[in-house]
Scaffold this motif. Structure first.
Motif, PDB file in Angstrom:
ATOM      1  N   TRP A   8     -26.910  33.996 -31.783  1.00  0.00           N
ATOM      2  CA  TRP A   8     -26.591  35.275 -31.142  1.00  0.00           C
ATOM      3  C   TRP A   8     -25.089  35.513 -31.323  1.00  0.00           C
ATOM      4  O   TRP A   8     -24.286  35.208 -30.461  1.00  0.00           O
ATOM      5  CB  TRP A   8     -26.957  35.211 -29.655  1.00  0.00           C
ATOM      6  N   ASP A   9     -24.722  36.079 -32.468  1.00  0.00           N
ATOM      7  CA  ASP A   9     -23.312  36.329 -32.718  1.00  0.00           C
ATOM      8  C   ASP A   9     -22.859  37.556 -31.925  1.00  0.00           C
ATOM      9  O   ASP A   9     -23.611  38.146 -31.146  1.00  0.00           O
ATOM     10  CB  ASP A   9     -23.055  36.505 -34.219  1.00  0.00           C
ATOM     11  N   GLU A  10     -21.605  37.959 -32.134  1.00  0.00           N
ATOM     12  CA  GLU A  10     -21.042  39.040 -31.340  1.00  0.00           C
ATOM     13  C   GLU A  10     -21.781  40.359 -31.549  1.00  0.00           C
ATOM     14  O   GLU A  10     -22.047  41.110 -30.604  1.00  0.00           O
ATOM     15  CB  GLU A  10     -19.562  39.211 -31.690  1.00  0.00           C
ATOM     16  N   THR A  42     -25.265  40.180 -29.895  1.00  0.00           N
ATOM     17  CA  THR A  42     -25.133  40.231 -28.438  1.00  0.00           C
ATOM     18  C   THR A  42     -24.836  41.654 -27.969  1.00  0.00           C
ATOM     19  O   THR A  42     -25.406  42.137 -26.978  1.00  0.00           O
ATOM     20  CB  THR A  42     -24.021  39.276 -27.981  1.00  0.00           C
ATOM     21  N   GLU A  43     -23.958  42.361 -28.704  1.00  0.00           N
ATOM     22  CA  GLU A  43     -23.602  43.722 -28.307  1.00  0.00           C
ATOM     23  C   GLU A  43     -24.781  44.679 -28.500  1.00  0.00           C
ATOM     24  O   GLU A  43     -25.042  45.548 -27.653  1.00  0.00           O
ATOM     25  CB  GLU A  43     -22.407  44.216 -29.114  1.00  0.00           C
TER      26      GLU A  43
END
Length: 1022
Positions: free
Chosen positions: A944-946, A949-950
């Motif tokens: 779950w990278d940035e 996640t966003e």
């Protein structure tokens, strides 16, 4: 007026416009034709008054935070064009909704007393009733401006331009209504329809008026059976779809959402909803019409709720491939001082789905407009649908108690068989011995057969065949006696076949390469008391009667004092020529009995079709146990030509076959598509060669490739039961499509429905073949013979039901569309595997392909389609599964796109060179991005990278959820068109990426959307 949010129906139109180019599909054009002294200034002022009276005509539609909003915009003004203006182009001219206005008024001046006012309004602010409002008010405004009447009464400011309802109570009730009802599928069966009906495309329209007397009769009929006229027409359209082969007809209908008495405002007060039925062919029409009425009216309380919200279906411009619009026309509109005529509906140039039936019902006539996409359906086919609809309505008016399947639909031309040319003049009474006798006498010194280094003249072949025939007669062979021929590919094999016929016997081919168990069954079932074999093959038939050896047949000299050979019998056309066994659906081979008359007709038909003669050289490559071998062995012999026999090794080697073609200057060669691939891959180039392809479907890419290398190319088709080939089509130098052509001489075909009756032209059905090529039946299988060889109740003619699916094209040729037993049902959809295979083989990297259903409905993963592609030689990087799916997506509905792709070096083949579906291996799923059904707790392998996640956070905000899984289907979580545009807007604002809306519908998961965002950001950086 301040800006207000667009309503649910308007939101749906706006989202669809953003998803894909829709052309003019949402344009609603109509025209008023004026005759007389038109006051142009008054009309210009009237148009301005009308726009001021109805603010909807001046709206703009803009996006704010992912939501479309309506704002005041410029007022549409009347423009004047000359007589050369193109009405079609003006109807299709695009709107800029963000800039406005969504309406256009154009006056086309013809001369001083004739003019046409074209009005085009975008559907986002307009519906059918709005047409009536606009024309009524425009006429009154014109009369006022021309000094001939008072101004219209003022209208109260509109409170809404869209009366769809997605309030919690309405939404809950609509969701409950649709929860236990079937929804339309993506596909539909219509005469001549080709391609996927999803989406929009360039189109055309076929218009006609229903006969006023018939309209009146239908109104009386509707009242008698207890339905409205519209409900009767809707039931008739469902009936027509049933008769076209749709088991569960679906029609999308426009339902008004205006409040009672609200007829003064302009807006989009309509909602399209589907009506899906499951009619039985034995149901009386009146009973079915009442059931349609009940289903339609059950949906009325929920007609204000868009289906995309109530049933959580993905939005689209088409709810069903077929749609119906019905408008009751207002009284004729009169413009002061002018004679007027009105075109209430004009076709805007773009069509959606497969077919839209638009009815305009007025006091003097019922106008019908059939709008269709030209890439899917020709205008000729659309006209034929109109003919069927009119005939069906007439049948309903005459006898509404008739069962749906019995309502007269076809005319005499559609009920009649498609017939080939008359048989050749010398076909009457012909047999193989009679045809051979003429050739033996006329061409004694010419070479008849070559094999390896050996060549034999007609005289030598005739002497050997007659001598062997005498031995057979001496061994007790009489007309009707079955004689097995089990020999390696050689001149002796050919002489054996000829000898059996000359002796009056029935030739039974026995492939020495077949398993012993199958050979034993065939010999026992056929009851063959005599066999012809070579020393190397005699053991295959040992113990099943008397065996005569073929070794030394050529060159042997009769011993002095040998007995005079027994006289050869006369052979009658009705006597059997050969008995050949084909695979049985139960696993038990079945013997097909073919008479001499059928074989002779086939040979003479192709003699004439191919202009066969003494200069022809045929290469024989086919196993004797495959009936098509008879054409390549016997046609050259009855025409004075030469046959070159490839041995067992050569027949399986593309390079060897290519060498034989060059060495012997071969002029004619037939093979299966698989065989042709072998030769093409080996470098075959033969500009003088006439190629025949048959035995299985010839894919268009292979046809184009083959046609480039040969002089002529014929695609031929026919089952064993109708004697080798029954239809033929010569393909042009650059074939775009491949049909099986038309019947050969003496042959007739019908396309039948499940009831055994002819289907409409262009509708898919089972192909039935009759005429001179019919076999007698199956040996010892009277029940099976009666099942497959049927009598046409209309003509009394006998036909063989092939089990092959076909349809008749407008040009009179036949499309062959696969097997009935290749038709599968997957998740309720009827699927033709052959159609998927054909589309796969159109990919430039795919040389061949097979498709099968794998898995069980009881498995956790359910059933899925598995595709087995074979890569074309020289492909450096084979396409991925995703690329193949993308190749299929434009032409196939989603349910027909395979879920697994398992590449093979070659497709498994039967001994006859056809694809052996039973031998396809269990597929191995290639590693791909995990799909639906993956864990929703974030435990998948992907981090779950940035960005991910966003994106997930944005979805949670918009949907009001505490969390969302990486691979959760977002539509299942409550997403719809408007939430998607809101998510896209927030992604644009917070992450700076413009994600195409298609991404959200093609793979509605956080993972897929995050991937699209990352790709967009990387592209911008580079």
């Amino acid at each position: 007026m301040i800006s207000i949010p667009a309503g649910p129906a308007q939101q749906g139109i706006w989202v669809n416009e953003r998803l894909a180019p829709l052309g003019s599909v949402h344009h609603m054009p109509f025209a008023v034709h004026f005759e007389g002294a038109l006051d142009e200034a008054a009309l210009t002022a009237a148009c301005a008054d009308l726009a001021a009276r109805h603010p909807a005509l001046s709206l703009t539609v803009r996006e704010e935070h992912g939501v479309p909003v309506l704002s005041p915009g410029p007022i549409p003004e009347l423009t004047v064009r000359g007589p050369a203006a193109d009405l079609t182009e003006l109807c299709a001219e695009p709107f800029d909704l963000a800039a406005g206005p969504p309406a256009r008024f154009t006056l086309l001046r013809t001369d001083g007393t004739h003019a046409t006012l074209l009005v085009v309004v975008h559907h986002i602010v307009f519906d059918g009733t709005s047409t009536d409002v606009l024309l009524r008010d425009l006429a009154q405004c014109y009369a006022h401006r021309a000094g001939r009447g008072p101004a219209p009464e003022p209208l109260a400011p509109p409170t809404a331009y869209d009366t769809a309802d997605t309030g919690p109570e309405a939404l809950a009730a609509a969701s409950a209504h649709w929860a236990d009802r079937p929804l339309p599928t993506a596909g539909v069966l219509l005469p001549g329809l080709s391609g996927s009906p999803d989406g929009v495309g360039p189109g055309a329209a076929v218009g006609f008026d229903l006969d006023p007397a018939l309209r009146a009769e239908l109104a009386v009929t509707a009242e008698k059976i207890g339905v409205t006229f519209f409900e009767l027409v809707l039931a008739a359209l469902h009936t027509l779809l049933l008769r076209y082969g749709n088991e569960r007809p679906a029609v999308a209908v426009d339902l008004g959402t205006r409040a009672p008495g609200d007829t003064a405002g302009i807006g989009v007060h309509v909602n399209e909803l589907p009506v899906v039925t499951s009619p039985g062919a034995r149901t009386p029409f009146g009973e079915f019409a009442r059931a349609v009425r009940a289903e339609l009216r059950a949906g009325y309380p929920h007609r204000r709720v868009p289906l995309a919200r109530a049933a959580r279906v993905r939005p689209g411009v088409t709810l069903a491939p077929v749609s119906l619009t019905y408008r009751r026309r207002i009284a004729p509109v009169k413009f002061a001082g002018l004679r007027t005529g009105i075109d209430w509906v004009l076709f805007p140039g773009t069509a959606r789905g497969a077919l839209r039936v638009h009815l305009v019902d007025g006091p003097d006539r019922l106008g019908v407009l059939l709008m269709h996409r030209t890439e899917l359906l020709t205008s000729e086919r659309a006209e034929r649908i109109g003919v069927h609809l009119r005939r069906l309505l007439a049948s309903v008016a005459a006898a509404p108690g008739t069962a749906l399947g019995d309502l007269p639909l076809l005319d005499d031309a559609e009920r009649a068989p498609l017939c080939g040319p008359a048989p050749a003049a010398d076909a009457e009474g012909a047999t193989l011995p009679s045809l051979l006798a003429g050739a033996f006498a006329a061409h004694t010194g010419r070479v008849a057969v070559s094999a390896g280094e050996q060549s034999l003249t007609y005289g030598e072949l005739a002497d050997a065949a007659r001598s062997l025939a005498g031995r057979l007669v001496g061994a007790g062979v009489t007309p009707g006696t079955v004689v097995a021929v089990c020999a390696e590919r050689s001149p002796e094999m050919l002489a054996a076949v000829l000898a059996v016929s000359l002796a009056g016997g029935v030739h039974l081919p026995v492939d020495p390469g077949y398993p012993a168990e199958r050979i034993a069954f065939v010999l026992a079932d056929a009851g063959a008391p005599v066999a012809l074999a070579q020393r190397g093959t005699a053991d295959r038939v040992a113990g099943h009667g008397r065996t005569l050896l073929l070794d030394g047949l050529f060159g042997s000299v009769p011993a002095a004092g040998a007995a005079t050979p027994a006289p050869l019998p006369a052979v009658a056309p009705d006597d059997l020529a050969y008995l050949i066994y084909t695979s049985g659906s139960t696993g038990r081979p079945k013997g097909v009995e073919v008479p001499h008359s059928a074989l002779a007709h086939l040979l003479l038909a192709f003699r004439d079709r191919l202009d066969a003669g003494p200069e022809d050289v045929w290469l024989a490559v086919t196993s004797l146990s495959f009936d098509i071998s008879a054409l390549e062995l016997l046609l050259p012999l009855i025409t004075g030509g030469r046959v070159v026999i490839a041995d067992e090794a050569e027949a399986r080697d593309g390079r060897a076959l290519t060498a034989l073609v060059e060495r012997h200057a071969v002029t004619h060669l037939q093979a299966t598509p698989s065989g042709w691939r072998l030769m093409l891959d080996a470098g075959l180039t033969a500009p003088a060669l006439t190629a025949l392809s048959g035995g299985e479907a010839l894919p268009p890419p292979l046809a184009r490739r083959l046609r480039e290398r040969v002089g002529r190319l014929w695609n031929v088709y026919g089952p064993t039961e109708t004697t080798i080939w029954s239809t033929a089509a010569e393909l042009p130098p650059v074939p775009d499509e491949v049909t099986v052509g038309r019947p050969i001489a003496g042959t007739a075909v019908l396309v039948l429905g499940p009831d055994g009756l002819p289907v409409p032209h262009g509708v898919t059905g089972e192909l039935a073949i009759g005429g001179a090529g019919l076999a007698r039946g199956y040996r010892g299988r009277p029940e099976l013979t009666a099942e497959r060889f049927v009598t046409d109740p209309g003509t009394g003619s006998r036909y063989y039901r092939t089990g092959d699916l076909a349809r008749l094209r407008p040009d009179g040729a036949l499309d062959c569309l696969g097997r009935l037993d290749d038709q599968v049902k997957l998740r309720g959809h009827r699927i033709e595997l052959g159609e998927i295979e054909a589309r796969l083989q159109e990919h430039p990297a795919v040389a061949a392909a097979a498709v099968a259903v794998r898995g069980s409905a009881d498995d956790p993963g359910g059933q899925t389609l598995a595709a087995y592609p074979v890569w074309r030689a020289g492909v450096p990087v084979p396409p991925t599964a995703a690329e193949l799916r993308a190749h299929l997506a434009p032409t196939l509905p989603e349910v027909m796109i395979p879920g697994i792709f398992h590449a093979l070096p070659a497709l498994p083949l039967t001994p006859n060179g056809k694809t052996d579906r039973r031998a396809l291996p269990e597929p191995v799923r290639a590693p791909e991005t995990p799909g639906l059904g993956e864990p929703s707790d974030g435990t998948a392998d992907e981090p779950w990278d940035e960005v991910t996640t966003e994106v997930a956070a944005i979805w949670c905000e918009v949907l009001g959820l505490p969390s969302v899984g990486l691979y959760d289907d977002l539509f299942d979580l409550g997403a719809h068109s408007l939430t998607i545009t809101q998510v896209a807007a927030r992604i644009r604002r917070r992450l700076g990426a413009e994600v195409p809306l298609q991404v959200f519908y093609e793979d509605p998961t956080v993972a897929a959307v995050a991937d699209a965002v990352t790709l967009e950001l990387l592209t911008e950086e580079n």
